[in-house]
Enzyme design. Structure first.
Site, PDB file in Angstrom:
ATOM      1  N   LYS A 113       0.821  -1.211   0.000  1.00  0.00           N
ATOM      2  CA  LYS A 113       0.000   0.000   0.000  1.00  0.00           C
ATOM      3  C   LYS A 113       0.852   1.257   0.000  1.00  0.00           C
ATOM      4  O   LYS A 113       0.457   2.265  -0.584  1.00  0.00           O
ATOM      5  CB  LYS A 113      -0.945   0.015   1.214  1.00  0.00           C
ATOM      6  CG  LYS A 113      -2.128  -0.923   1.065  1.00  0.00           C
ATOM      7  CD  LYS A 113      -3.213  -0.590   2.068  1.00  0.00           C
ATOM      8  CE  LYS A 113      -4.412  -1.512   1.919  1.00  0.00           C
ATOM      9  NZ  LYS A 113      -5.427  -1.274   2.945  1.00  0.00           N
ATOM     10  N   LYS A 195      -6.253  -9.770  -4.957  1.00  0.00           N
ATOM     11  CA  LYS A 195      -7.535 -10.014  -4.292  1.00  0.00           C
ATOM     12  C   LYS A 195      -8.589  -9.025  -4.805  1.00  0.00           C
ATOM     13  O   LYS A 195      -8.271  -7.869  -5.064  1.00  0.00           O
ATOM     14  CB  LYS A 195      -7.329  -9.821  -2.783  1.00  0.00           C
ATOM     15  CG  LYS A 195      -8.497 -10.255  -1.934  1.00  0.00           C
ATOM     16  CD  LYS A 195      -8.154 -10.148  -0.454  1.00  0.00           C
ATOM     17  CE  LYS A 195      -9.049  -9.137   0.229  1.00  0.00           C
ATOM     18  NZ  LYS A 195      -9.064  -9.234   1.696  1.00  0.00           N
ATOM     19  N   LYS A 198     -12.774  -3.650  -2.960  1.00  0.00           N
ATOM     20  CA  LYS A 198     -13.772  -2.608  -3.189  1.00  0.00           C
ATOM     21  C   LYS A 198     -13.132  -1.270  -3.452  1.00  0.00           C
ATOM     22  O   LYS A 198     -13.783  -0.350  -3.916  1.00  0.00           O
ATOM     23  CB  LYS A 198     -14.769  -2.527  -2.033  1.00  0.00           C
ATOM     24  CG  LYS A 198     -14.139  -2.436  -0.653  1.00  0.00           C
ATOM     25  CD  LYS A 198     -15.197  -2.399   0.405  1.00  0.00           C
ATOM     26  CE  LYS A 198     -15.001  -3.284   1.607  1.00  0.00           C
ATOM     27  NZ  LYS A 198     -13.665  -3.569   2.100  1.00  0.00           N
TER      28      LYS A 198
END
Ligand code: TRP
Length: 333
Positions: A113, A195, A198
């Site tokens: 991230k 993965k 959203k």
């Protein structure tokens, strides 16, 4: 009989996805009677990457509705919003003081991230410590986590043991991963090595629990696959593997059954078939969701998360008092 405690959370960083449903929520529904379950909306975690305040508020409320629409019974589960129980942030601070920079630097999710951002916030670095606080506040026995969160559970265990040994008391219970037989790891439709998320900037990568049938089928038609054109479960065909996993997870058919069912049929037909079963599965959830998403249910929902926060707070408060006392803070009264 004393039930074991299970705790888990989902971030409200978007509308929940098919991945959240097949990987988490659906399994929570099957275990809700057997365990003492605490399910929360991890809003504190979600602001480790930038959120639009209006959208965050909306998504948090929607997540509560989606939990219920997916079948979680608010009468038997404690459903709450993380920021409503201030002990989460407070325990995170205490745990911070015995967490090493080195161990947080090794977290793969942080590495991934932080690479995507120019200015890396301290919150993103500290994310696993907050997660440890979530888990340890409630003496959780089990935490259903996906592969991507396993490292965070490991560090939670380390922090709990370290704290217990420093302060010479069995303050924290050491949690374990809850492995369910049915939990599926659903990958992005656009990049099957990642993965399903959203917060993916490309909405074709995920199926939102609220996507219409048309959109669902369109997204599956666009799903990235290979050029083999053979429906076969193989590590060489990750896109197709993901679609088989989704189909299998919904229909309960085995992979070999699915291979047989679609033998000699091209990807085009298979993709539509997957889209159809997904749309069927989500139809009921959407119906319930839209029913709840109306002003007349406002107070019903508020009551659920207020009651949840009250129950959670009762437990969290006494755990934090124990911790404050152990580290040597003077008690208030
Ligand atoms: N980090 C988890 C995720 O993104 C969400 C989460 C926050 C969580 N706190 C938790 C999951 C505690 C389990 C237990 O999926």
């Amino acid at each position: 009989m004393n039930k074991k405690t299970i705790l888990s959370g989902i971030q409200p960083s978007g509308i929940l996805t098919l991945g959240n449903y097949l990987g988490a929520l659906r399994n929570w529904v099957t275990i809700q009677h057997e365990y003492d379950c605490k399910f929360f909306i991890a809003d504190l975690h979600s602001i480790t990457v930038r959120q639009d305040p209006k959208v965050l508020r909306e998504n948090t409320k929607r997540a509560v509705m989606q939990y219920i629409a997916c079948g979680l019974d608010p009468q038997i589960n404690t459903i709450f919003v993380q920021s409503h129980v201030h002990e989460h942030a407070e325990l995170a601070w205490i745990l911070n003081c015995s967490t090493y920079m080195g161990e947080l630097s090794r977290m793969t999710q942080f590495k991934d991230k932080s690479q995507k951002q120019e200015n890396v916030g301290v919150g993103l670095f500290d994310y696993p410590v907050l997660m440890a606080a979530d888990i340890l506040l409630y003496d959780s026995d089990f935490v259903p986590v996906g592969e991507d969160q396993r490292q965070h559970l490991e560090i939670t265990r380390d922090l709990a043991k370290r704290f217990n040994s420093t302060y010479g008391e069995e303050i924290f219970k050491i949690p374990e991963a809850f492995i369910s037989e049915t939990g599926a790891r659903i990958m992005s439709l656009q990049d099957p090595t990642k993965k399903m998320s959203k917060s993916d900037p490309n909405p074709n990568g995920y199926i939102s629990l609220l996507d219409s049938r048309d959109v669902i089928i369109k997204k599956f038609k666009k799903a990235v696959t290979d050029s083999e054109n053979i429906v076969r479960y193989s590590d060489e065909q990750l896109g197709i593997q993901n679609l088989i996993n989704i189909y299998s997870s919904i229909t309960q058919k085995s992979t070999s059954e699915i291979e047989r069912e679609f033998e000699g049929v091209g990807y085009g037909k298979f993709k539509v078939a997957v889209g159809e079963v997904v749309a069927d599965a989500l139809e009921e959830i959407q119906k319930k969701f839209y029913e709840l998403n109306s002003p007349e249910y406002d107070s019903f929902l508020t009551e659920i998360y207020e009651k949840g926060a009250k129950t959670a707070h009762g437990i969290a408060k006494s755990k934090l008092e124990q911790v404050y006392n152990a580290v040597g803070f003077v008690s208030k009264a």
